[in-house]
Design a protein around this motif. Structure first.
Motif, mmCIF file in Angstrom:
data_model
loop_
_atom_site.group_PDB
_atom_site.id
_atom_site.type_symbol
_atom_site.label_atom_id
_atom_site.label_comp_id
_atom_site.label_asym_id
_atom_site.label_seq_id
_atom_site.Cartn_x
_atom_site.Cartn_y
_atom_site.Cartn_z
ATOM 1 N N TRP A 1 3.171 -5.907 -1.165
ATOM 2 C CA TRP A 1 2.243 -5.418 -0.139
ATOM 3 C C TRP A 1 1.362 -6.548 0.382
ATOM 4 O O TRP A 1 1.210 -6.732 1.591
ATOM 5 C CB TRP A 1 1.367 -4.292 -0.693
ATOM 6 C CG TRP A 1 0.151 -4.052 0.150
ATOM 7 C CD1 TRP A 1 -1.104 -4.556 -0.045
ATOM 8 C CD2 TRP A 1 0.089 -3.301 1.364
ATOM 9 N NE1 TRP A 1 -1.949 -4.153 0.960
ATOM 10 C CE2 TRP A 1 -1.239 -3.392 1.835
ATOM 11 C CE3 TRP A 1 1.024 -2.570 2.086
ATOM 12 C CZ2 TRP A 1 -1.641 -2.771 3.007
ATOM 13 C CZ3 TRP A 1 0.621 -1.941 3.262
ATOM 14 C CH2 TRP A 1 -0.698 -2.047 3.705
ATOM 15 N N LEU B 1 6.409 -2.833 5.847
ATOM 16 C CA LEU B 1 5.049 -2.557 5.376
ATOM 17 C C LEU B 1 4.889 -1.068 5.078
ATOM 18 O O LEU B 1 4.275 -0.683 4.072
ATOM 19 C CB LEU B 1 4.028 -3.005 6.428
ATOM 20 C CG LEU B 1 2.594 -3.217 5.949
ATOM 21 C CD1 LEU B 1 2.514 -4.348 4.941
ATOM 22 C CD2 LEU B 1 1.676 -3.522 7.130
ATOM 23 N N ILE C 1 6.650 -0.200 1.805
ATOM 24 C CA ILE C 1 5.888 -0.625 0.630
ATOM 25 C C ILE C 1 4.782 0.379 0.319
ATOM 26 O O ILE C 1 4.518 0.708 -0.843
ATOM 27 C CB ILE C 1 5.293 -2.027 0.850
ATOM 28 C CG1 ILE C 1 6.395 -3.085 0.848
ATOM 29 C CG2 ILE C 1 4.260 -2.359 -0.221
ATOM 30 C CD1 ILE C 1 7.094 -3.246 -0.480
ATOM 31 N N LEU C 2 4.121 0.908 1.352
ATOM 32 C CA LEU C 2 3.077 1.913 1.131
ATOM 33 C C LEU C 2 3.659 3.192 0.545
ATOM 34 O O LEU C 2 3.021 3.850 -0.282
ATOM 35 C CB LEU C 2 2.334 2.220 2.435
ATOM 36 C CG LEU C 2 1.068 1.419 2.721
ATOM 37 C CD1 LEU C 2 0.354 1.962 3.953
ATOM 38 C CD2 LEU C 2 0.122 1.413 1.526
#
Length: 278
Positions: free
Chosen positions: A210, A262, A265-266
């Motif tokens: 992250w 991104l 990853i969250l």
């Protein structure tokens, strides 16, 4: 959580001098079993009768009327969500500031906001932050001599919110601005670093991935080239995380479309996907 005990071998007529010790061990064993069951079942998301009570019908009505995240869950997930909301309210102290009282609606919606963010973690309740301070509007901070909409104060173990700004964050759910989620995201990152029962619950490898991607996007923000986040996200890594959380829940389709890595990853970090809530 399971606790195993050695078998207690009791004589039919124990010596008088040993009776008190035996009785003490029996009582202690029973107490440990009860406390273990209560702690384990609550933390795993199961309802323990009377600790706390199930979410009341009036509180469910507030969620159904005011909290779309809850409405969009399956029935099974709704029950889990209700249990976490009830427990959050049960263990936090809600403190009114410049208002007469923190109402039931305030408690339910603030708790629901915290649960929305932590829903992928049944045992996480942001336990370090024992106090929720609620102001009617922006408030003046004597520490840095400016007005705030919200803040997280680990020293005071407090999350502070402007109720007006909190409500505005949920009225428009597509602008990527949500004060409640923003401040709860700050609390989440801090909770992960504080040495307590909830310490280090976020996966370290996922966090590293992250941060690498976040650093790249913060450079884009500094150069005026971000297609997703407002400039405030470039302030520092903590603010970037909080702004990303706002967009993750409010504009997931756009977020995933523009920044799939991104966003992914969250999803791993929070153990949930707003685009697949059922």
């Amino acid at each position: 959580m399971t606790i195993s005990f050695s078998t207690l071998l009791l004589q039919v007529d124990p010596p008088a001098s040993d009776f008190t010790d035996v009785l003490f061990m029996v009582v202690l064993s029973v107490m440990l079993i009860v406390l273990s069951a209560m702690s384990g079942r609550v933390n795993m998301g199961f309802q323990v009768p009377g600790f706390p009570r199930p979410l009341s019908a009036s509180r469910k009505k507030i969620l159904l009327k005011r909290f779309p995240y809850y409405v969009n869950l399956s029935e099974n997930k709704r029950r889990r969500f209700e249990q976490k909301v009830q427990y959050f309210i049960h263990v936090k102290e809600f403190i009114p500031r410049q208002i007469p009282v923190v109402t039931e609606e305030m408690k339910v919606l603030i708790a629901a906001c915290a649960v929305q963010l932590t829903f992928g973690y049944p045992k996480i309740f942001l336990s370090h932050f024992k106090r929720i301070l609620v102001y009617p509007d922006n408030y003046y901070s004597t520490i840095n001599k400016t007005y705030h909409k919200g803040e997280v104060n680990p020293r005071m173990q407090a999350i502070v919110l402007s109720w007006k700004a909190f409500v505005e964050g949920y009225i428009d759910q597509e602008d990527g601005r949500n004060l409640g989620l923003h401040e709860m995201a700050h609390a989440l990152r801090l909770e992960n670093l504080i040495l307590n029962a909830e310490y280090n619950f976020l996966d370290a490898e996922v966090l590293e991935s992250w941060q690498r991607l976040a650093d790249e996007e913060m450079i884009n923000i500094a150069n005026g080239q971000s297609s997703m986040f407002r400039d405030y996200a470039g302030t520092d890594p903590d603010e970037f995380f909080s702004v990303a959380i706002e967009n993750f829940f409010e504009r997931p389709e756009k977020f995933k479309g523009l920044m799939p890595n991104l966003y992914g990853i969250l999803v791993l970090l929070l153990k949930q996907d707003p685009l697949n809530s059922n």
